[in-house]
Design an enzyme around this catalytic site. Sequence first.
Site, PDB file in Angstrom:
ATOM      1  N   CYS A 113       0.727  -1.193   0.021  1.00  0.00           N
ATOM      2  CA  CYS A 113       0.212   0.066   0.001  1.00  0.00           C
ATOM      3  C   CYS A 113       0.985   1.306   0.144  1.00  0.00           C
ATOM      4  O   CYS A 113       0.137   2.306  -0.410  1.00  0.00           O
ATOM      5  CB  CYS A 113      -0.834   0.053   1.112  1.00  0.00           C
ATOM      6  SG  CYS A 113      -2.242  -1.389   1.291  1.00  0.00           S
ATOM      7  N   HIS A 252      -3.754   7.087   3.352  1.00  0.00           N
ATOM      8  CA  HIS A 252      -3.834   6.002   2.543  1.00  0.00           C
ATOM      9  C   HIS A 252      -5.357   5.455   3.007  1.00  0.00           C
ATOM     10  O   HIS A 252      -5.642   5.564   4.228  1.00  0.00           O
ATOM     11  CB  HIS A 252      -2.986   4.665   3.085  1.00  0.00           C
ATOM     12  CG  HIS A 252      -3.455   3.482   2.566  1.00  0.00           C
ATOM     13  ND1 HIS A 252      -3.686   3.245   1.442  1.00  0.00           N
ATOM     14  CD2 HIS A 252      -3.354   2.463   3.200  1.00  0.00           C
ATOM     15  CE1 HIS A 252      -3.948   1.980   1.166  1.00  0.00           C
ATOM     16  NE2 HIS A 252      -3.667   1.506   2.430  1.00  0.00           N
ATOM     17  N   ASN A 282     -10.278  -0.415   0.137  1.00  0.00           N
ATOM     18  CA  ASN A 282      -8.668  -0.095   0.178  1.00  0.00           C
ATOM     19  C   ASN A 282      -8.104  -0.418  -1.276  1.00  0.00           C
ATOM     20  O   ASN A 282      -8.180  -1.842  -1.337  1.00  0.00           O
ATOM     21  CB  ASN A 282      -8.167  -0.960   1.208  1.00  0.00           C
ATOM     22  CG  ASN A 282      -6.816  -0.828   1.173  1.00  0.00           C
ATOM     23  OD1 ASN A 282      -5.843  -0.077   0.578  1.00  0.00           O
ATOM     24  ND2 ASN A 282      -6.020  -1.296   2.558  1.00  0.00           N
TER      25      ASN A 282
HETATM   26  C1  LIG Z   1      -9.926  -5.599   9.919  1.00  0.00           C
HETATM   27  C2  LIG Z   1     -10.530  -4.711  11.007  1.00  0.00           C
HETATM   28  C3  LIG Z   1     -11.728  -3.793  10.254  1.00  0.00           C
HETATM   29  C4  LIG Z   1     -11.292  -5.703  11.961  1.00  0.00           C
HETATM   30  O1  LIG Z   1     -11.828  -4.674  12.929  1.00  0.00           O
HETATM   31  P1  LIG Z   1     -11.536  -5.016  14.474  1.00  0.00           P
HETATM   32  O2  LIG Z   1     -12.448  -3.947  15.108  1.00  0.00           O
HETATM   33  O3  LIG Z   1     -10.242  -5.008  14.905  1.00  0.00           O
HETATM   34  O4  LIG Z   1     -12.448  -6.457  14.628  1.00  0.00           O
HETATM   35  P2  LIG Z   1     -11.706  -7.692  15.030  1.00  0.00           P
HETATM   36  O5  LIG Z   1     -10.862  -8.343  14.098  1.00  0.00           O
HETATM   37  O6  LIG Z   1     -11.163  -7.559  16.607  1.00  0.00           O
HETATM   38  O7  LIG Z   1     -12.950  -8.798  15.141  1.00  0.00           O
HETATM   39  C5  LIG Z   1     -14.148  -8.340  15.941  1.00  0.00           C
HETATM   40  C6  LIG Z   1     -15.121  -9.598  15.495  1.00  0.00           C
HETATM   41  O8  LIG Z   1     -15.663  -9.216  14.336  1.00  0.00           O
HETATM   42  C7  LIG Z   1     -15.488 -10.288  13.522  1.00  0.00           C
HETATM   43  N1  LIG Z   1     -15.563  -9.921  12.174  1.00  0.00           N
HETATM   44  C8  LIG Z   1     -14.410  -9.973  11.400  1.00  0.00           C
HETATM   45  N2  LIG Z   1     -14.696  -9.769  10.222  1.00  0.00           N
HETATM   46  C9  LIG Z   1     -16.024  -9.566  10.050  1.00  0.00           C
HETATM   47  C10 LIG Z   1     -16.974  -9.306   9.066  1.00  0.00           C
HETATM   48  N3  LIG Z   1     -16.562  -9.017   7.747  1.00  0.00           N
HETATM   49  N4  LIG Z   1     -18.008  -9.136   9.260  1.00  0.00           N
HETATM   50  C11 LIG Z   1     -18.706  -9.357  10.579  1.00  0.00           C
HETATM   51  N5  LIG Z   1     -17.893  -9.851  11.731  1.00  0.00           N
HETATM   52  C12 LIG Z   1     -16.652  -9.834  11.362  1.00  0.00           C
HETATM   53  C13 LIG Z   1     -14.435 -11.199  14.116  1.00  0.00           C
HETATM   54  O9  LIG Z   1     -14.688 -12.484  13.643  1.00  0.00           O
HETATM   55  C14 LIG Z   1     -14.614 -11.114  15.698  1.00  0.00           C
HETATM   56  O10 LIG Z   1     -15.375 -11.762  16.086  1.00  0.00           O
HETATM   57  P3  LIG Z   1     -15.108 -12.596  17.429  1.00  0.00           P
HETATM   58  O11 LIG Z   1     -15.309 -11.219  18.444  1.00  0.00           O
HETATM   59  O12 LIG Z   1     -16.318 -13.474  17.667  1.00  0.00           O
HETATM   60  O13 LIG Z   1     -14.050 -13.229  17.336  1.00  0.00           O
HETATM   61  C15 LIG Z   1      -9.585  -3.757  11.717  1.00  0.00           C
HETATM   62  O14 LIG Z   1      -8.848  -4.617  12.574  1.00  0.00           O
HETATM   63  C16 LIG Z   1      -8.648  -3.011  10.496  1.00  0.00           C
HETATM   64  O15 LIG Z   1      -9.179  -2.065   9.895  1.00  0.00           O
HETATM   65  N6  LIG Z   1      -7.346  -3.335  10.625  1.00  0.00           N
HETATM   66  C17 LIG Z   1      -6.507  -2.796   9.689  1.00  0.00           C
HETATM   67  C18 LIG Z   1      -6.645  -3.432   8.407  1.00  0.00           C
HETATM   68  C19 LIG Z   1      -5.801  -2.844   7.279  1.00  0.00           C
HETATM   69  O16 LIG Z   1      -5.958  -1.795   7.132  1.00  0.00           O
HETATM   70  N7  LIG Z   1      -5.199  -3.617   6.349  1.00  0.00           N
HETATM   71  C20 LIG Z   1      -4.671  -2.969   5.362  1.00  0.00           C
HETATM   72  C21 LIG Z   1      -3.363  -2.396   5.663  1.00  0.00           C
HETATM   73  S1  LIG Z   1      -2.759  -1.801   4.143  1.00  0.00           S
END
Ligand SMILES: CC(C)(COP(=O)(O)OP(=O)(O)OC[C@H]1O[C@@H](n2cnc3c(N)ncnc32)[C@H](O)[C@@H]1OP(=O)(O)O)[C@@H](O)C(=O)NCCC(=O)NCCS
Length: 325
Positions: A113, A252, A282
């Site tokens: 990215c 980003h 993204n």
């Molecule tokens: C991926 C992201 C949106 C997840 O949000 P989060 O608040 O961290 O959520 P978590 O990963 O802790 O998951 C929380 C719960 O939601 C669930 N979950 C994950 N994806 C889900 C989806 N698409 N829909 C519904 N539930 C979902 C998980 O399984 C978890 O459930 P559990 O508590 O029963 O285990 C966030 O971590 C993020 O944006 N990270 C950065 C990713 C990124 O930018 N990547 C590219 C880099 S360039």
Amino acid sequence: MQTCQILGSGHAVPERILTNADLEQMVDTNDAWIVERSGIRQRHIAEPGSSLSDFAADAVNQALERAHTAAQDIDLIIVGTVSGDMKFPAMACLLQEKIGATKAAAFDISAACSGFLYALHLAKSLMQTCAYQRVLVVAAEMLSSMVNWEDRNTCVLFGDGAGAVVLGPAADGRGILSSTIHSDGHYSNLLYNPAGSRHVLSAEDIDNNLATIHMQGREVFRHAVSSMTSALNEALEQAGLGAGDLDFVIPHQANIRIIEAIAKRFKVPEGKIIINVERFGNTSAASIPIALNEAIQDGTIKKGDVVGLTTFGAGLTWAASIIRI
Ligand SMILES: CC(C)(COP(=O)(O)OP(=O)(O)OC[C@H]1O[C@@H](n2cnc3c(N)ncnc32)[C@H](O)[C@@H]1OP(=O)(O)O)[C@@H](O)C(=O)NCCC(=O)NCCS
């Protein structure tokens, strides 16, 4: 030392739109969760069999026209991508052929990215040391080709697209005022696609979705905010400016919560932080040039504005730049 400025920009995305409602039919997710956690409502996804270099060529042709530059006058093409048409040759070479930039040298860089800001940094340095007059910096990604469509943790986040800028020698105080790039391979396990020479994938591996994006979302989130903040601070310092001198910030476009955290840290007023993550998701390396081009074309960002760009991505990599448009 002479620096460079953006003479023209362009962007292109596939026509097909995948909404959160569409994703609800594919994995166990829902619109409310995706919007609350990421800010994304839809993303553009390429039809199978389409070529990323076609989208990149579309973005480049717009940029060339706006820069009043002929493809034959381009000296160098740098493409930031991790999802080029083929493993080799470089997508920059395929793009060179498509646009007819016959005299250019062309290569890709892999910084996920951060690809656009890495390419911009490199372009600026090469223009200073090699006296190139016209350089194309392109960032293009088709991450849909490596998304595991059964993994709700990742498949809701990414979209496809391409952005491009034409660079020429700076004039009238405009141009790239500063840029900085960083990486820390210690965190390579947080975000990766294992397909490569180390893992020659079997048919079974492919069936098991091994050749796809693997991500530890929470950890990536944590690093994103701190690295983007430190890079932008460094770029500001290099340029001899403070946060208050920024007319706009383009972070980003990974996640609205990351973008809001950056806005808060730099006290960027509403409207001065460019956001389009809700429409594109993204798009990896392409996210900054797409947002920049949209904001220039719709008149939000104008000639003379000082814009701070900051990014992070797999590697981990991170980078920032200050540009007077
Ligand atoms: C991926 C992201 C949106 C997840 O949000 P989060 O608040 O961290 O959520 P978590 O990963 O802790 O998951 C929380 C719960 O939601 C669930 N979950 C994950 N994806 C889900 C989806 N698409 N829909 C519904 N539930 C979902 C998980 O399984 C978890 O459930 P559990 O508590 O029963 O285990 C966030 O971590 C993020 O944006 N990270 C950065 C990713 C990124 O930018 N990547 C590219 C880099 S360039």
